[in-house]
Structure formats: C-alpha cells, structure tokens
Enzyme design. Structure first.
Site, PDB file in Angstrom:
ATOM      1  N   HIS A   1     105.112 152.836  93.447  1.00 53.52           N
ATOM      2  CA  HIS A   1     104.832 153.871  94.324  1.00 53.52           C
ATOM      3  C   HIS A   1     106.208 154.778  94.225  1.00 53.52           C
ATOM      4  O   HIS A   1     105.957 155.988  93.692  1.00 53.52           O
ATOM      5  CB  HIS A   1     105.051 153.695  95.838  1.00 53.52           C
TER       6      HIS A   1
ATOM      7  N   HIS B   1      96.632 149.450 101.369  1.00 56.00           N
ATOM      8  CA  HIS B   1      97.741 150.232 101.028  1.00 56.00           C
ATOM      9  C   HIS B   1      98.824 149.455 100.326  1.00 56.00           C
ATOM     10  O   HIS B   1      99.640 148.566 101.033  1.00 56.00           O
ATOM     11  CB  HIS B   1      98.396 151.032 102.122  1.00 56.00           C
TER      12      HIS B   1
HETATM   13  O1  G3P Z   1      96.973 157.068  98.667  1.00 56.00           O
HETATM   14  C1  G3P Z   1      97.081 157.300 100.082  1.00 56.00           C
HETATM   15  C2  G3P Z   1      98.480 156.955 100.316  1.00 56.00           C
HETATM   16  O2  G3P Z   1      98.870 155.919  99.904  1.00 56.00           O
HETATM   17  C3  G3P Z   1      99.277 158.255  99.917  1.00 56.00           C
HETATM   18  O3  G3P Z   1     100.612 158.311 100.184  1.00 56.00           O
HETATM   19  O4  G3P Z   1     102.843 157.949  99.539  1.00 56.00           O
HETATM   20  O5  G3P Z   1     101.762 155.779 100.124  1.00 56.00           O
HETATM   21  O6  G3P Z   1     100.908 157.134  98.023  1.00 56.00           O
HETATM   22  P1  G3P Z   1     101.402 157.258  99.529  1.00 56.00           P
HETATM   23 CA    CA Z   2      98.994 155.846  97.377  1.00 59.76          CA
END
Ligand code: G3P
Ligand code: CA
Length: 296
Positions: free
Chosen positions: A72, A30
C-alpha cells in the site's frame, strides 16, 4: 473450508456472470483480512479466502526492477523492518524484508509467530496461491510514478486468464489510469475511487481529491454518468475524521445512474449496519468475518 465466489466457464460468459454478481452485495477483503494478519501478505489473504470474502483487495506498485508487487504505502517504513521509498528497492531486496513482525508488535492480542518474516509478495505469487477461481479487486497505486504499470498489470492478468475468467475488478483514484486500462481491455470492470474531504479546515464544503467529481452536495446525475461511461462503480470513503461525507441520497443517486457503490474502509459493525441500511453494494473491510456475519 469456505470458498470465494467463483467464476465458471470462460470469456464473455464469465465476465457477464461477474457483472451479474456485482449486482449483489460484495464483501471486499481490504489488503486481505488485514485486521487479523499483516496486510498484503499471504496469511492475510489466506484468512480472507477462508472466511469467504467475495474479493481479495490489493494495491499494486512497481519495484526498481519493474516487477509488480503488492503493497500500500509509497515507502516500506510502516509495514517492513526497513526504510525508504519502495521504488528504490528491487524485488529481491524487498523480498528479503520482514513484512509481518510489525503487525505482531502493533497488535499483541492478535500476534502469531507464523506472521514473523512474512514476505512482500508479487502479484504473480498471489495468483499462484489463489488461482483464477478467486476474485481480485486490484488498485493501480503508483500509476503516476510508473507509466508502464497498467500495461504490465494487464499483461500479467491476461497471461493468467484472469480477465476472461471474470475474476478481476480494477480500481484507481486516477481516472487516467482507469482509462489506460480500458484502452488495453475494454471488458475489465472498473471502479473509480473517490475521496471526499473538506476544502479547508473549518469548512463544510467537501471536495474530491483528484477533482473527478464535485463534492457530494454538488454532485449531479451528469457527474455520475461521466463515470458510468467507463466504470461499473464508484468506491468512496464514508467519512473524514469521523464526520460522514456521503449519505443515503448520494448512494441512491449513484445507483440510479447505474453505478455500484462500494464504501471503504468499514470495520465497525454499527457503520456496516448503517451502510447496509442505505443499500450500498459492497464494503471494503479489514474484518471480512464481521461483514459476512451481517450479510449472509
Ligand atoms: O481501494 C479502496 C481503498 O483501499 C482505498 O484506500 O488507501 O486503503 O488504498 P487505500
Ligand atoms: Ca486500496
């Protein structure tokens, strides 16, 4: 050095291999190994790559001058030394910022001098570094704001041969965005992101952020089938403020409708173990090393 799962061959065969690999459990890094290094920077992805993650996860947005960058938040406030909406910055302006020192300040126990001055990077720069034998799990983050995002993204991926290499999953909370991607290239595997939360404070009734499904307790096979029409999987949160929003029944029902279930963002080992017990198909984590230790 450990390597990411690779694609071999080209074209349909590689996409088939990718789809086959998606039947197995996937470790999705992530924003890179963002528990260990500043998110969405080359050091974070390099760590995830070296750890052996199956996919590098990245969020794509567009700069004021129409370039695809990986970040992000809608603003640069949290992860750089500047302020303001990302969309107000040109690529050159963004790349003059320090996107690494905030991590050292916030995490003195994990700080490294190498993170100081880490740059915001373009999608092209990530591909340049990790190539077509690495798999990328790309989120269209600013789809509503940037109507040309999908076309630009698919141009880039196509020019670099990444889709044919079976190297890309596209994910989004926006169903429209996924359908746009599908209209450009029907072969690229898609994952519908969902976020479940209570419809009001003190309510036990859960709703989905964009309304793409009902809440988990009301979801039906037909709801999952509607997603299966365009996507290979569903990416869901596990909890809302510590309270679980999905359970094993949700996972099994999605899988019975031929959807892979990838859960975000799981960093604690007990939660990882619980989800493995439920048989989920993958997890997004800031700590790919922890998840790899549990699963390989
Ligand atoms: O993409 C999966 C997860 O990353 C979604 O949440 O806010 O971390 O992009 P976010
Ligand atoms: Ca994401």
């Amino acid at each position: 050095m450990a390597t990411l799962m690779t694609s071999t061959g080209a074209g349909a065969n590689s996409i088939e291999q990718q789809l086959e690999a998606l039947q197995d459990f996937q470790v999705i890094a992530h924003r890179g190994a963002s528990g260990h290094a500043p998110e969405h920077t080359l050091p974070a992805w390099q760590m995830a790559y070296d750890m052996g993650a199956d996919y590098l996860e990245l969020d794509i947005q567009m700069t004021a001058d129409g370039r695809l960058v990986v970040l992000h938040d809608e603003t640069v406030d949290r992860t750089t030394n500047a302020e303001g909406p990302l969309q107000d910055y040109t690529l050159a302006e963004l790349q003059s910022l320090d996107a690494g020192s905030w991590f050292n300040d916030a995490n003195p126990d994990r700080a490294q001098s190498a993170f100081e001055g880490a740059r915001v990077v373009t999608l092209d720069e990530v591909i340049d570094r990790f190539g077509t034998q690495t798999r990328y799990y790309i989120e269209t983050k600013s789809a509503e704001r940037d109507p040309t995002l999908e076309a630009e993204l698919m141009d880039t991926l196509s020019d670099r041969g990444l889709i044919e290499a079976g190297a890309v999953v596209i994910q989004s909370f926006s169903q429209d965005s996924l359908l746009k991607v599908k209209s450009i290239n029907p072969d690229v595997p898609l994952v519908q992101l969902v976020w479940y939360y209570p419809e009001s404070e003190d309510s036990d009734t859960l709703i989905e952020w964009t309304g793409v499904t009902p809440g988990p307790s009301a979801i039906t096979d037909a709801d999952f089938e509607a997603i299966r029409d365009y996507a290979v999987g569903i990416g869901t949160n596990l909890d809302y403020q510590g309270d679980a929003v999905i359970d094993e029944t949700f996972v099994k029902q999605a899988q019975a409708n031929d959807l892979r279930v990838h859960v975000y963002t799981i960093n604690d080992i007990p939660a990882m173990e619980q989800l493995l017990g439920w048989g989920v198909d993958g997890m997004f984590t800031d700590y790919p090393d922890r998840l790899i230790r549990l699963t390989r």
